[in-house]
Write a protein that holds these residues in place. Structure first.
Motif, PDB file in Angstrom:
ATOM      1  N   HIS B 243       0.807  -1.228   0.000  1.00  0.00           N
ATOM      2  CA  HIS B 243       0.000   0.000   0.000  1.00  0.00           C
ATOM      3  C   HIS B 243       0.838   1.276   0.000  1.00  0.00           C
ATOM      4  O   HIS B 243       0.519   2.208  -0.725  1.00  0.00           O
ATOM      5  N   PRO B 244       1.914   1.357   0.802  1.00  0.00           N
ATOM      6  CA  PRO B 244       2.706   2.591   0.736  1.00  0.00           C
ATOM      7  C   PRO B 244       3.462   2.752  -0.575  1.00  0.00           C
ATOM      8  O   PRO B 244       3.722   3.872  -1.002  1.00  0.00           O
ATOM      9  N   ALA B 245       3.799   1.633  -1.217  1.00  0.00           N
ATOM     10  CA  ALA B 245       4.607   1.731  -2.440  1.00  0.00           C
ATOM     11  C   ALA B 245       3.804   2.290  -3.609  1.00  0.00           C
ATOM     12  O   ALA B 245       4.361   2.919  -4.506  1.00  0.00           O
ATOM     13  N   ALA B 246       2.490   2.062  -3.599  1.00  0.00           N
ATOM     14  CA  ALA B 246       1.658   2.498  -4.715  1.00  0.00           C
ATOM     15  C   ALA B 246       1.524   4.020  -4.707  1.00  0.00           C
ATOM     16  O   ALA B 246       1.704   4.658  -3.675  1.00  0.00           O
ATOM     17  N   PRO B 247       1.184   4.618  -5.868  1.00  0.00           N
ATOM     18  CA  PRO B 247       0.860   6.058  -5.874  1.00  0.00           C
ATOM     19  C   PRO B 247      -0.314   6.313  -4.924  1.00  0.00           C
ATOM     20  O   PRO B 247      -1.187   5.455  -4.798  1.00  0.00           O
ATOM     21  N   MET B 254      -6.691   0.923  -2.520  1.00  0.00           N
ATOM     22  CA  MET B 254      -6.360  -0.418  -2.046  1.00  0.00           C
ATOM     23  C   MET B 254      -6.701  -0.551  -0.575  1.00  0.00           C
ATOM     24  O   MET B 254      -7.310  -1.525  -0.136  1.00  0.00           O
ATOM     25  N   SER B 255      -6.307   0.451   0.218  1.00  0.00           N
ATOM     26  CA  SER B 255      -6.525   0.351   1.657  1.00  0.00           C
ATOM     27  C   SER B 255      -7.970   0.625   2.015  1.00  0.00           C
ATOM     28  O   SER B 255      -8.521   0.012   2.921  1.00  0.00           O
ATOM     29  N   GLY B 256      -8.568   1.588   1.324  1.00  0.00           N
ATOM     30  CA  GLY B 256      -9.918   1.978   1.695  1.00  0.00           C
ATOM     31  C   GLY B 256     -10.960   1.022   1.154  1.00  0.00           C
ATOM     32  O   GLY B 256     -11.998   0.819   1.771  1.00  0.00           O
ATOM     33  N   VAL B 257     -10.685   0.464  -0.029  1.00  0.00           N
ATOM     34  CA  VAL B 257     -11.744  -0.213  -0.747  1.00  0.00           C
ATOM     35  C   VAL B 257     -11.423  -1.667  -1.104  1.00  0.00           C
ATOM     36  O   VAL B 257     -12.207  -2.566  -0.825  1.00  0.00           O
ATOM     37  N   MET B 258     -10.254  -1.900  -1.683  1.00  0.00           N
ATOM     38  CA  MET B 258      -9.998  -3.245  -2.226  1.00  0.00           C
ATOM     39  C   MET B 258     -10.047  -4.312  -1.139  1.00  0.00           C
ATOM     40  O   MET B 258     -10.609  -5.382  -1.340  1.00  0.00           O
ATOM     41  N   ILE B 259      -9.451  -4.007   0.025  1.00  0.00           N
ATOM     42  CA  ILE B 259      -9.438  -5.025   1.073  1.00  0.00           C
ATOM     43  C   ILE B 259     -10.855  -5.337   1.563  1.00  0.00           C
ATOM     44  O   ILE B 259     -11.090  -6.391   2.125  1.00  0.00           O
ATOM     45  N   LYS B 260     -11.811  -4.412   1.291  1.00  0.00           N
ATOM     46  CA  LYS B 260     -13.188  -4.672   1.699  1.00  0.00           C
ATOM     47  C   LYS B 260     -13.807  -5.803   0.901  1.00  0.00           C
ATOM     48  O   LYS B 260     -14.805  -6.397   1.310  1.00  0.00           O
ATOM     49  N   LEU B 261     -13.224  -6.106  -0.281  1.00  0.00           N
ATOM     50  CA  LEU B 261     -13.779  -7.211  -1.054  1.00  0.00           C
ATOM     51  C   LEU B 261     -13.480  -8.530  -0.354  1.00  0.00           C
ATOM     52  O   LEU B 261     -14.226  -9.502  -0.515  1.00  0.00           O
ATOM     53  N   GLY B 262     -12.415  -8.572   0.440  1.00  0.00           N
ATOM     54  CA  GLY B 262     -12.189  -9.725   1.303  1.00  0.00           C
ATOM     55  C   GLY B 262     -13.320  -9.845   2.315  1.00  0.00           C
ATOM     56  O   GLY B 262     -13.826 -10.939   2.585  1.00  0.00           O
ATOM     57  N   VAL B 263     -13.728  -8.691   2.845  1.00  0.00           N
ATOM     58  CA  VAL B 263     -14.867  -8.682   3.784  1.00  0.00           C
ATOM     59  C   VAL B 263     -16.124  -9.155   3.069  1.00  0.00           C
ATOM     60  O   VAL B 263     -16.888  -9.981   3.584  1.00  0.00           O
ATOM     61  N   GLY B 296      -2.387  -4.712  14.561  1.00  0.00           N
ATOM     62  CA  GLY B 296      -2.321  -3.731  13.485  1.00  0.00           C
ATOM     63  C   GLY B 296      -2.029  -2.345  14.033  1.00  0.00           C
ATOM     64  O   GLY B 296      -1.121  -1.645  13.565  1.00  0.00           O
ATOM     65  N   VAL B 297      -2.761  -1.952  15.058  1.00  0.00           N
ATOM     66  CA  VAL B 297      -2.572  -0.590  15.564  1.00  0.00           C
ATOM     67  C   VAL B 297      -1.247  -0.475  16.310  1.00  0.00           C
ATOM     68  O   VAL B 297      -0.589   0.561  16.280  1.00  0.00           O
ATOM     69  N   LEU B 310      -0.479   4.238   7.932  1.00  0.00           N
ATOM     70  CA  LEU B 310      -1.875   4.133   7.513  1.00  0.00           C
ATOM     71  C   LEU B 310      -2.203   2.720   7.054  1.00  0.00           C
ATOM     72  O   LEU B 310      -3.299   2.211   7.295  1.00  0.00           O
ATOM     73  N   ALA B 311      -1.239   2.083   6.403  1.00  0.00           N
ATOM     74  CA  ALA B 311      -1.488   0.721   5.931  1.00  0.00           C
ATOM     75  C   ALA B 311      -1.670  -0.224   7.116  1.00  0.00           C
ATOM     76  O   ALA B 311      -2.585  -1.052   7.124  1.00  0.00           O
ATOM     77  N   TYR B 312      -0.825  -0.091   8.125  1.00  0.00           N
ATOM     78  CA  TYR B 312      -0.990  -0.937   9.313  1.00  0.00           C
ATOM     79  C   TYR B 312      -2.325  -0.652   9.981  1.00  0.00           C
ATOM     80  O   TYR B 312      -2.975  -1.545  10.514  1.00  0.00           O
ATOM     81  N   SER B 313      -2.724   0.617   9.965  1.00  0.00           N
ATOM     82  CA  SER B 313      -3.987   0.949  10.577  1.00  0.00           C
ATOM     83  C   SER B 313      -5.163   0.327   9.812  1.00  0.00           C
ATOM     84  O   SER B 313      -6.219   0.087  10.390  1.00  0.00           O
ATOM     85  N   SER B 314      -4.961   0.017   8.513  1.00  0.00           N
ATOM     86  CA  SER B 314      -6.008  -0.705   7.790  1.00  0.00           C
ATOM     87  C   SER B 314      -6.149  -2.112   8.326  1.00  0.00           C
ATOM     88  O   SER B 314      -7.266  -2.645   8.412  1.00  0.00           O
ATOM     89  N   VAL B 315      -5.024  -2.726   8.691  1.00  0.00           N
ATOM     90  CA  VAL B 315      -5.084  -4.060   9.308  1.00  0.00           C
ATOM     91  C   VAL B 315      -5.944  -3.974  10.571  1.00  0.00           C
ATOM     92  O   VAL B 315      -6.805  -4.825  10.827  1.00  0.00           O
TER      93      VAL B 315
END
Lengths: 314, 677
Positions: B243-247, B254-263, B296-297, B310-315
């Motif tokens: 997540h940090p490597a991407a623009p 990715m962090s806000g939305v894509m991981i929600k598809l796992g949910v 994660g936090v 921020l990416a860890y906080s998504s975890v």
């Protein structure tokens, strides 16, 4: 309608003007216990008045966060005064939040105060902020588990509901779980309000202060607001402790007589709690910062015990 | 409300057309970078808006069935919509609309360095695939789109391919996402074989006849596959790298939305495809959620890289969502449908909220990166004066993610707390204790999250700038600010007007589980389970405003001293103040490092070089305090070693001899024949 407005107004006034008195009483009792005469119990009023009359000296590095925070702190506390059952279980605005919402309101104040501590760019402020949020974060599980323990027995998380329930069933108060929950909550109240053994409200020694380090840059009316808000937070926490766990005297219906009885009962209970805090502060030394988590872990264990006993004894 | 299926179909086709136009347009105009950037992201913006409308219409009850038989083998491409799908489309669109808008300004910097046309193309494919995934109705279509989403996001992650670490991050992502894909593939094939159908819509009824053993196996495979996409501990290792490597606009997605598809996948598995399972499913989800939240936090708290934090906080937030999901599953297996629905509503509400504030925070971090060219918080500071608007947006995001009232994160965490506390209605001691630990974990998580975002905002935006680049920062382009403003507004509205979300969510959960959530709500207040707990966020917000106005007025009225003097910060009498006197991100997190030393395993080193003349004078002091990542060390390294050892052994088979390979083929054929007989 008029009674409702009057009651909310009364609660607000009691918290607004009672809090400096509570702080003054605690200081006085503490001084007497330590063999000093101590300042008058009305000294905090004089302090606030003096601060309000002084000009504000602000660091050049600060931003609007620094100016905004004292107002927000006072706001969260005054707003909480509308929700907390200070005099009556029928506070008309009680529907605005339950005990969990209340705890998050306090956390909002801590959040901004910690930001303000960082704002001036001094090492002291940062140190205070870092420690304050660490303690607040570690106290949070105890708070919620103690609430869980209470909610288990009362069957509700609404402040009014818990009190009504324990008034209706006085045996509940003698329950082991209830007492354990009270004990855990008391330790949290000490930690959240920066009292000994977690933080010393009377210190200005650089390496030990927490709350005082955060507000070091404040002066004048901004400092007055911060100090006043801190007093109100203590007042609200002690009110919660006394009314949730020892609800004697609180008004269940809103008539002038019950409200007056509630007021007297509250004064007595707060006096006792204030004396208890003074006693604790006189008899224990401040813990080393890195021993504080152990204290909080201990209180967490007690709270968890309160929950576990509720499951097995019901 | 009845929405004609033709309207839904039209919206669906418009959505696809916009994304296709964006993708093709970006490539066609590749020669003019600015035009390509505009066309590509403009197309994505239009597509995301259409998708939002589609999702809202779907939540309102719109229906659509679409089958294209010849597009794919094994049943063709099949799409459909129900409220669950529509809800996730709304979540995705909520992230995608501002992200596309933000990208228009943000990608300007890439012109001339990296291919903008390629980026815009992959962006369109990525968003379109994400929007289609929840609408898919059969196995093969799902797998194709799921893979398309992973690949498109992989190419976006490695946009800055000239940097070594980006490629490494991309590689970890690539491997993890395909390991997850393999688990999903097995799960899908097993379920399809056991039920005899490839169509998702028929699984709900057919799965009841499965043997418990195969149900459990399928559940675990799905949990692994969807869990790795969601980024739950211990499958999270790719997330803080990729997540940090991407623009930044892609990180936000990715962090806000894509991981929600796992949910989304887990919701489908647990409440639709497999139906209610044994209690340990829910207990496992709850435990995984609790661990993800706290760990994660904790990792976020000690990180000085703003985007990795921020990416860890998504975890962490996925952990909170999983707490809601796990609680719902446990309530369901304890026959408490009302509470199960309440817990699921809480989890899904947090899914939506996280999409809003995490996208906002990533865009804020992106704006900081854009303006200062660094993600290292130790080099930032003082940005609130240089980028005042970005600072406010980031502050709103921080307050929301710290679950503070009256912002949106507060309400979903409050609901999660209510549902966890109501667990005392279950009368099984083990389950009660698991819930109690869930409560403690959520409380610790939210306290630590507040600490983490005091650090993230305070160190980055307040006090003095810690480097030259931070001192020279300027406010970013209006498209980026507008995108952030949209999301900040969403954080406020979703926080003070919960009924906007709760009404459709209630219906969604009812469709899924057939039970009404144990709560009442109207425009102002939410009540959980007949007065078990209540909150009125709109009133809280109004009360705040009233007091914030009243207090300064009252102070004026009683005539306090309003003079103000600016002076330097007090510093024990030292001559000047520089940024080096400030508390650093590392120092701020140090109390936590000490308290949770068991997790971080800090390695401290102090290098002091003394002056040759006297040891009382010091030339340089170097202080290192590195944490180790125990999951990587304890779980993945041994696994990697094992795989490498196996691969070395397998090298024996690769003789390079054609005759040898022919023998392998023969053996394989015979083995297959024996198996089928």
């Amino acid at each position: 309608m008029l009674t409702e407005i009057t009651i909310e107004f009364l609660q607000l006034l009691i918290v607004m003007f009672g809090s400096p008195l509570l702080v003054g009483v605690i200081r006085k009792v503490k001084a007497r216990l330590q063999g000093r005469r101590g300042a008058s119990i009305f000294q905090p009023y004089a302090d606030i008045r003096k601060l309000l009359a002084k000009e504000v000296v602000v660091s050049e590095n600060t931003s609007w966060i620094f100016h905004f925070t004292p107002y927000l702190l006072a706001t969260t506390m005054l707003f909480s005064a509308l929700i907390v059952p200070v005099l009556t279980t029928r506070a008309p605005l009680g529907f605005m939040g339950n005990i969990i919402a209340l705890m998050y309101l306090f956390l909002l104040g801590t959040f901004f105060l910690a930001l303000a501590g960082l704002d001036a760019g001094s090492a002291f402020g940062g140190m205070g902020s870092s420690r304050e949020v660490a303690i607040a974060a570690l106290a949070e599980p105890t708070v919620l588990i103690a609430i869980f323990g209470i909610a288990l027995r009362a069957g509700t998380t609404s402040l009014d509901g818990i009190i009504t329930r324990s008034v209706a069933d006085p045996l509940l108060m003698l329950n082991a779980g209830h007492l354990l929950a009270f004990f855990a909550f008391f330790i949290v109240a000490l930690a959240e309000n920066g009292r000994l053994p977690v933080d010393n409200p009377a210190t200005h020694l650089e390496l030990t202060m927490i709350h005082e380090a955060m507000i070091l840059e404040y002066s004048g009316r901004l400092l007055a607001l911060v100090e006043w808000a801190a007093g109100m937070k203590l007042f609200l926490f002690l009110t919660l402790l006394s009314n949730l766990f020892f609800p004697w005297g609180i008004a269940l219906t809103n008539t002038p007589i019950t409200i007056f009885t509630a007021f007297v009962a509250l004064a007595v209970k707060l006096l006792l709690f204030g004396a208890a805090i003074a006693l604790v502060e006189t008899s224990v030394a401040k813990l080393r910062l890195f021993r504080v988590p152990e204290l909080l872990a201990g209180s967490f264990t007690v709270a968890l015990l309160a929950v576990v006993t509720a499951f097995f004894i019901r | 409300m009845v929405i004609e299926s033709t309207v839904m179909l039209d919206l669906f086709l418009v959505t696809l057309a916009c994304f296709s136009a964006g993708a093709v347009g970006a490539l066609a105009t590749a020669r003019w970078t600015n035009l390509s950037r505009l066309v590509g992201h403009g197309g994505a913006l239009a597509g995301a808006i259409a998708a939002f409308a589609f999702g809202v219409a779907g939540l309102a009850g719109g229906d659509m069935q679409l089958k294209v038989p010849d597009l794919l083998p094994l049943g063709g491409a099949a799409f459909g919509v129900d409220r669950v799908s529509a809800f996730f489309v709304v979540v995705i669109a909520l992230g995608a609309i501002p992200s596309a808008l933000y990208a228009i300004g943000y990608t300007r910097e890439y012109a001339g360095k990296y291919s903008l046309a390629g980026m815009a193309f992959a962006f369109n494919v990525f968003v379109a695939a994400m929007i289609l995934v929840p609408l898919v109705r059969n196995v093969l279509t799902f797998l194709v789109l799921w893979e398309l989403m992973s690949l498109a996001s992989y190419f976006l992650v490695i946009t800055e391919h000239k940097r070594e670490e980006t490629l490494r991050a991309g590689w970890v992502y690539f491997v993890m996402t395909h390991a997850g894909f393999a688990a999903l593939l097995m799960g899908f094939l097993l379920l399809a074989r056991a039920t005899g159908t490839m169509s998702f819509t028929e699984w709900g009824t057919a799965a009841a006849q499965l043997t418990p053993a195969s149900r459990n196996l399928i559940f675990i495979l799905f949990a692994l596959g969807f869990g790795s996409k969601a980024g739950v501990v211990p499958l999270h290792v790719w997330l803080p790298r990729a997540h940090p490597a991407a623009p930044s606009h892609v990180s936000a997605l990715m962090s806000g939305v894509m991981i929600k598809l796992g949910v989304y996948g887990m919701v489908r598995v647990a409440f639709d495809w497999l139906g209610a399972g044994p209690p340990w499913w829910g207990a496992m989800m709850l435990t995984v959620g609790a661990f993800s939240g706290v760990l994660g936090v904790l990792y976020a708290l000690v990180d000085a890289d703003l985007k990795r934090l921020l990416a860890y906080s998504s975890v962490e937030n996925i952990g909170i969502i999983m707490l809601g999901l796990g609680a719902a599953m446990l309530f369901q297996s304890s026959n408490l449908p009302g509470l199960a629905a309440l817990a699921l509503v809480a989890g899904l509400y947090h899914t939506l909220n996280h999409a809003a504030f995490k996208s906002l925070l990533f865009m804020g971090a992106g704006a900081v990166l854009h303006a200062t060219h660094t993600r290292n918080m130790e080099e930032l500071g003082g940005l609130i004066k240089r980028m005042p608007q970005t600072a406010i947006f980031f502050l709103v995001g921080s307050l929301a993610i710290a679950a503070l009232p009256p912002f949106n994160g507060f309400l979903s965490e409050w609901l999660t707390f209510q549902s966890l506390l109501l667990s005392f209605q279950i009368s099984a001691h083990t389950v009660n204790l698991i819930f109690a630990l869930g409560v403690a974990a959520l409380a610790l998580t939210s306290g630590l999250a507040a600490a983490c975002f005091v650090k993230a905002f305070g160190i980055t935006f307040l006090a003095l700038p810690r480097s030259e680049t931070a001192a020279l920062a300027r406010e970013v382009a209006w498209t980026m600010r507008a995108a952030m403003a949209l999301l900040a507004l969403a954080c406020v509205v979703l926080g003070v007007a919960p009924s906007l979300v709760l009404a459709p969510l209630e219906a969604t959960v009812f469709d899924l589980m057939g039970g009404h959530a144990d709560m009442q709500f109207d425009f102002t207040a939410v009540v959980a389970k007949d007065g078990f707990g209540w909150v009125a966020p709109l009133w809280i917000a109004l009360g705040f405003v009233a007091f914030l106005v009243a207090i300064p007025l009252a102070l004026r009225l009683i005539g306090v001293n309003h003079r103000r003097r600016y002076y330097e910060t007090w510093g024990c009498g030292r001559a000047l103040q520089t940024a080096r006197f400030e508390y650093t991100a590392m120092a701020f997190a140090n109390p936590f490092k000490r308290v949770f030393a068991l997790l971080y395993r800090p390695v401290k080193e102090l290098d002091i070089e003394f002056h040759p003349e006297s040891r009382y004078f010091v030339r340089t002091i170097g202080y290192y305090n590195e944490g180790r990542l125990i999951f990587e060390d304890a779980l993945y390294k041994p696994l990697l070693r094992l795989i490498q050892a196996l691969a070395r052994e397998a090298r024996v088979l690769q003789s390079g001899n054609v005759h040898g390979y022919l023998v392998y083929i023969l053996v394989a054929l015979v083995a297959l024949l024996i198996l089928t007989v």
